[in-house]
Every structure is written in C-alpha cells, then in structure tokens.
Design a protein around this motif. Sequence first.
Motif, PDB file in Angstrom:
ATOM      1  N   SER A 175       0.852  -1.195   0.000  1.00 43.05           N
ATOM      2  CA  SER A 175       0.000   0.000   0.000  1.00 43.05           C
ATOM      3  C   SER A 175       0.880   1.234   0.000  1.00 43.05           C
ATOM      4  O   SER A 175       1.766   1.373   0.846  1.00 43.05           O
ATOM      5  CB  SER A 175      -0.909   0.009   1.228  1.00 43.05           C
ATOM      6  OG  SER A 175      -1.665   1.197   1.249  1.00 43.05           O
TER       7      SER A 175
ATOM      8  N   THR B 239      -4.905   5.600  -5.040  1.00 42.46           N
ATOM      9  CA  THR B 239      -5.111   4.178  -5.316  1.00 42.46           C
ATOM     10  C   THR B 239      -4.907   3.867  -6.794  1.00 42.46           C
ATOM     11  O   THR B 239      -4.317   2.840  -7.160  1.00 42.46           O
ATOM     12  CB  THR B 239      -6.522   3.764  -4.880  1.00 42.46           C
ATOM     13  OG1 THR B 239      -6.675   4.013  -3.473  1.00 42.46           O
ATOM     14  CG2 THR B 239      -6.776   2.292  -5.161  1.00 42.46           C
ATOM     15  N   ALA B 240      -5.376   4.754  -7.665  1.00 41.25           N
ATOM     16  CA  ALA B 240      -5.221   4.526  -9.107  1.00 41.25           C
ATOM     17  C   ALA B 240      -3.751   4.515  -9.508  1.00 41.25           C
ATOM     18  O   ALA B 240      -3.304   3.672 -10.303  1.00 41.25           O
ATOM     19  CB  ALA B 240      -5.974   5.605  -9.886  1.00 41.25           C
TER      20      ALA B 240
ATOM     21  N   GLU C 214      -1.234   3.868  -7.504  1.00 41.17           N
ATOM     22  CA  GLU C 214      -0.635   2.675  -6.900  1.00 41.17           C
ATOM     23  C   GLU C 214      -0.871   1.450  -7.777  1.00 41.17           C
ATOM     24  O   GLU C 214       0.064   0.671  -8.049  1.00 41.17           O
ATOM     25  CB  GLU C 214      -1.238   2.452  -5.510  1.00 41.17           C
ATOM     26  CG  GLU C 214      -0.762   1.166  -4.845  1.00 41.17           C
ATOM     27  CD  GLU C 214      -1.456   0.929  -3.516  1.00 41.17           C
ATOM     28  OE1 GLU C 214      -1.480  -0.227  -3.067  1.00 41.17           O
ATOM     29  OE2 GLU C 214      -1.965   1.904  -2.925  1.00 41.17           O
ATOM     30  N   ASP C 215      -2.100   1.283  -8.242  1.00 40.43           N
ATOM     31  CA  ASP C 215      -2.411   0.137  -9.103  1.00 40.43           C
ATOM     32  C   ASP C 215      -1.590   0.178 -10.393  1.00 40.43           C
ATOM     33  O   ASP C 215      -1.087  -0.855 -10.857  1.00 40.43           O
ATOM     34  CB  ASP C 215      -3.905   0.150  -9.456  1.00 40.43           C
ATOM     35  CG  ASP C 215      -4.784  -0.161  -8.245  1.00 40.43           C
ATOM     36  OD1 ASP C 215      -4.261  -0.695  -7.249  1.00 40.43           O
ATOM     37  OD2 ASP C 215      -5.991   0.146  -8.312  1.00 40.43           O
TER      38      ASP C 215
ATOM     39  N   ALA D 281       1.271  -2.599 -11.420  1.00 40.14           N
ATOM     40  CA  ALA D 281       1.084  -3.334 -12.678  1.00 40.14           C
ATOM     41  C   ALA D 281       2.310  -3.239 -13.566  1.00 40.14           C
ATOM     42  O   ALA D 281       2.712  -4.220 -14.208  1.00 40.14           O
ATOM     43  CB  ALA D 281      -0.151  -2.796 -13.409  1.00 40.14           C
TER      44      ALA D 281
ATOM     45  N   LEU E 285      -5.752  -2.747 -16.335  1.00 38.39           N
ATOM     46  CA  LEU E 285      -6.411  -2.324 -15.094  1.00 38.39           C
ATOM     47  C   LEU E 285      -7.913  -2.113 -15.266  1.00 38.39           C
ATOM     48  O   LEU E 285      -8.602  -1.844 -14.273  1.00 38.39           O
ATOM     49  CB  LEU E 285      -5.766  -1.034 -14.582  1.00 38.39           C
ATOM     50  CG  LEU E 285      -4.287  -1.136 -14.181  1.00 38.39           C
ATOM     51  CD1 LEU E 285      -3.756   0.230 -13.770  1.00 38.39           C
ATOM     52  CD2 LEU E 285      -4.106  -2.146 -13.057  1.00 38.39           C
TER      53      LEU E 285
END
Length: 322
Positions: free
Chosen positions: A3, A11-12, A14-15, A19, A35
């Motif tokens: 996290s 959050t976006a 981080e994802d 990836a 995503l």
Amino acid sequence: MYSLNGIGISTAAEDAYLALVEGGPMAPTELASTLRVTSHAISTAVGELTDLGLVEPDGAQLVARPPRSALDAVAESRTKELAALRDGIEELSRFWRDHHAEGATYIEIARTQAARSALVRRLYDEATEQLRCLTIGYTGRSAEPNMMAPGCWEALTRGVKASVVYGAHVLRDKPAREAVQTSVDLGERARVFPDVPLNMGICDDRFALVCPPTSDWGRRHHILVQRSDLLEALIGVFESFWQFAVPLPAAVETADDFGRASTDETRQLLTYLSGGLTDESIARELGVSERTVARRITRLQQMLGARTRFQLGVQASRRGWL
C-alpha cells in the motif's frame, strides 16, 4: 498486499505502478486495458507517478523505476516540511504565550461547540492503547438508548482498552444504562462510584480532556492538558476513583444463591446500591416495596460483615458477585 496510500499516492496511481512493476513496460493503452480503467484515469495516474519519479516514458511505453531513490527524495522533502511545520507550531505557540501570559503552556481551553466536539473526537481517535475516563453520566439533555460518544465504538473495536468510572446517575436512567451496556459488551471495563465530580478522559498517557460541570450550559468549556505534572496528577485522580469504584457486571451472573430473591434481582440490587440509589429508587426498579429492599440489604450486610452500604458493594465485588 503493498500500500502506497500512506505516502500520498492515490489508489489509481498505486495500481498502475504495481502493474508496471509486475508486468513490465507497457503502453498507456495496454496499461488501461490491464487495469480495466479509462485512458483519462491512466493519464492522471501516470502524471502523478512521473512527478514522483516512479515512472518514466521509454518511447511509446511506460517504465517503472526503482522506488528507493525516488521515494527517498520524497521522504527527505516531507522531513523538511515536517520540520518547518514544527518550527511554525513553536512560533505560533510563542506568539500565543506573549498575548496570554497568564496561561500555562501545557493547557488549552476550548470554548466553542466545534472546538469541544473536535477534542472529544480526538480523545477517541488518537487512542492506541488505553482510555481512562471519569463521567458524571449521560444527562437528560443528551441521553438516548445505546448512545455512545463519537469515536468510542471505533476505539473499542480496534482494541483500545477502555476503563470508565461512571457516576450513580448512569444507574438511574434506562437509556444511560443501555448506552453503558453497549460499551461493556464491546469490552469496556465499567465501574460505578456514588459521586463522580467531573467528566474526564485520558488518552494513553499523552493528554487528558477535562470537562468541568457548569450550571450555565452556554458557558461550558473543555480543558486539554498535555504532558505535564498536572497530567500525572490527573492520572492519579483517575486511579484513586478506579480503586474505590465498584465494577459493573459484563453479563447477568452471580456466584451464590441468596435465598428467596432471584440471583438476577440480587445482582441488580447490589449494582443499584453501589451506584448510590435510594431504597425508593431501588424498590421502583425491582418492583418491590422499600421494606423488602431494606430487609435484603440488611441480610447481605450481615452475610458479608459490611457496616455500610458502600462497603457492601465493595465486598460483593471482591467476592465476584458483581
């Protein structure tokens, strides 16, 4: 899972970063497909990561960079910002003291409703280990069935150990008893003392919130006490009340049978008695006569060798009857 929200990354973003680390370089369209988000969302996330130095373009593709060097720079910047903030706090505190020379530096007074509410919420939100409270009890102005102070439920459910001494008022009011029972069911240790003089909460050993009683509701105020000899003294005050207060039971249970009175009624009698209720009030709560209440109390005193009614409550508690 990892996290990055704690360092301010959305959050976006981080994802997207995870990836790219896991799947290797990708074009923005491929990353959006992976995503399952829009191209606009990827563009925003990549802009955030690029600003932090975590992602860089390589031709038509996006490449994740090792986080250490990029985030070390972020940490250094945040450290400087924090130092500047602390310096600012000291400057403002000195400015405050210059214009309020009579006030101690470890005391703050909140007089507005917003400030008072914020302090009460802070008491529960910032607790990590324990809360120790004295409370006169819920008043008719605010008593509602199962009412709890804002943040109390969250504190108890995250494992904060709460120890509360209630004034006898809590036993005289059904909505108040229901509110206390809710807290006890969540793990609060509750005790009762006949005459609690004020409302006070202690957050860990870091600060205390004192709420003196007042007859003028509009002029009430809360006092925040930071680490100091005064805070140590307030902790001592709580411990003294805790030592002499009588526990409220977590469930309906008792260790002995006291004759014709049911065990449930005996437990209730002892609880009401330890809270300082009159015989008339106890009789009304139990649905019996005052004479019956007095007779049962006398019998219990004889059994436990208690000379006063409060001693009876203490002795019953020590024997596990409360």
